[in-house]
Scaffold this motif. Structure first.
Motif, PDB file in Angstrom:
ATOM      1  N   SER B  52       0.812  -1.223   0.000  1.00 33.61           N
ATOM      2  CA  SER B  52       0.000   0.000   0.000  1.00 33.61           C
ATOM      3  C   SER B  52       0.847   1.275   0.000  1.00 33.61           C
ATOM      4  O   SER B  52       0.315   2.367  -0.194  1.00 33.61           O
ATOM      5  CB  SER B  52      -0.940   0.018   1.206  1.00 33.61           C
ATOM      6  N   ASP B  55       2.114   2.832  -5.587  1.00 27.41           N
ATOM      7  CA  ASP B  55       0.928   2.891  -6.435  1.00 27.41           C
ATOM      8  C   ASP B  55       1.111   2.128  -7.747  1.00 27.41           C
ATOM      9  O   ASP B  55       0.176   2.020  -8.533  1.00 27.41           O
ATOM     10  CB  ASP B  55       0.521   4.343  -6.717  1.00 27.41           C
ATOM     11  N   LEU B  66      -2.328   0.553  -7.969  1.00 26.88           N
ATOM     12  CA  LEU B  66      -3.147   0.657  -6.767  1.00 26.88           C
ATOM     13  C   LEU B  66      -3.608   2.097  -6.573  1.00 26.88           C
ATOM     14  O   LEU B  66      -2.783   3.004  -6.548  1.00 26.88           O
ATOM     15  CB  LEU B  66      -2.353   0.186  -5.545  1.00 26.88           C
ATOM     16  N   LEU B  73      -7.689  -1.651  -7.410  1.00 25.70           N
ATOM     17  CA  LEU B  73      -6.439  -2.014  -8.063  1.00 25.70           C
ATOM     18  C   LEU B  73      -6.743  -2.678  -9.398  1.00 25.70           C
ATOM     19  O   LEU B  73      -7.856  -3.175  -9.622  1.00 25.70           O
ATOM     20  CB  LEU B  73      -5.546  -2.898  -7.187  1.00 25.70           C
TER      21      LEU B  73
END
Lengths: 113, 113
Positions: B52, B55, B66, B73
């Protein structure tokens, strides 16, 4: 390197009978998982072991399902008594440790009649 | 309550084109996301993951994006090849991947020649 081994590959039983599945993880892997995959669904975690201790069994129906990993290596998953809705593929996975990649076995396809 | 959702049961893409598979999640505790690929009668195999704190993560023909604010996602495969035909599962985990995986229902990708 040998992968995760599971047996049997297929099992057909009648409801109310009992059944057991066996899993041998990759050598040296401390973490072992059992997942249930019902047709058309993604795998659902049943239980997670770290060595021979249980990390998470919150989704295991404990009135009929049990699992053990006594020596921290191979594991068995038992259903007693089986219901029709237990028909699924039971997948075993292992990882070196909890944050590492999970390697899956081929699964055991259970049909409950 | 499905915490990981793959809303497209199937996707057909021409060979050589880009395949885009989508996944949404609802649990804010998820901080590690993975894609698995599954052929019939085999266990899922790991494809690519993303933490997390990132990205985007790229590995050869596969890229995962993400969007944390949207809890979304996607997996991009380019160019798509016939061997990519399989079921793709999106999965998520909390505690940096130390938890067991929560899977979506899967998307069946069909690559047409």
């Amino acid at each position: 390197e040998a992968g995760v081994a599971q047996s049997p590959r297929y099992k057909i039983i009648e409801k109310r009978q009992s059944v057991a599945f066996w899993c041998n993880p990759i050598s040296g892997h401390a973490t072992l998982y059992w997942y249930q995959q019902i047709l058309g669904q993604g795998p659902k975690l049943l239980i997670q072991f770290q060595n021979n201790g249980v990390v998470d069994d919150s989704q295991l129906p404990k009135d009929r399902f049990s699992a053990e990993r006594l020596k921290g290596v191979d594991s068995t998953l038992k259903i007693q008594p089986a219901k029709l809705e237990d028909s699924a593929v039971y997948l075993c996975a292992s990882s070196l440790d909890r944050i590492d990649e999970q390697f899956f076995g081929p699964g055991t396809r259970l049909t409950v009649l | 309550d499905q915490q990981v959702k793959q809303n497209s049961p199937s996707l057909s893409v021409q060979e050589g084109r880009i395949s885009i598979l989508n996944c949404d999640y609802t649990n804010s505790m998820f901080d590690y996301f993975l894609w698995y690929k599954k052929y019939p009668a085999e266990g899922p195999t790991f494809l690519i993951s993303i933490s997390s704190i990132k990205d985007k993560n790229e590995d050869g023909r596969f890229t995962v994006f993400l969007n944390k604010s949207a809890k979304h996602l996607s997996l991009h495969i380019v160019p798509s090849q016939p061997g990519d035909s399989a079921v793709y599962f999106c999965a998520a985990s909390a505690l940096g991947g130390a938890d067991g995986l929560t899977f979506g229902k899967g998307t069946h990708l069909i690559i047409q020649p």
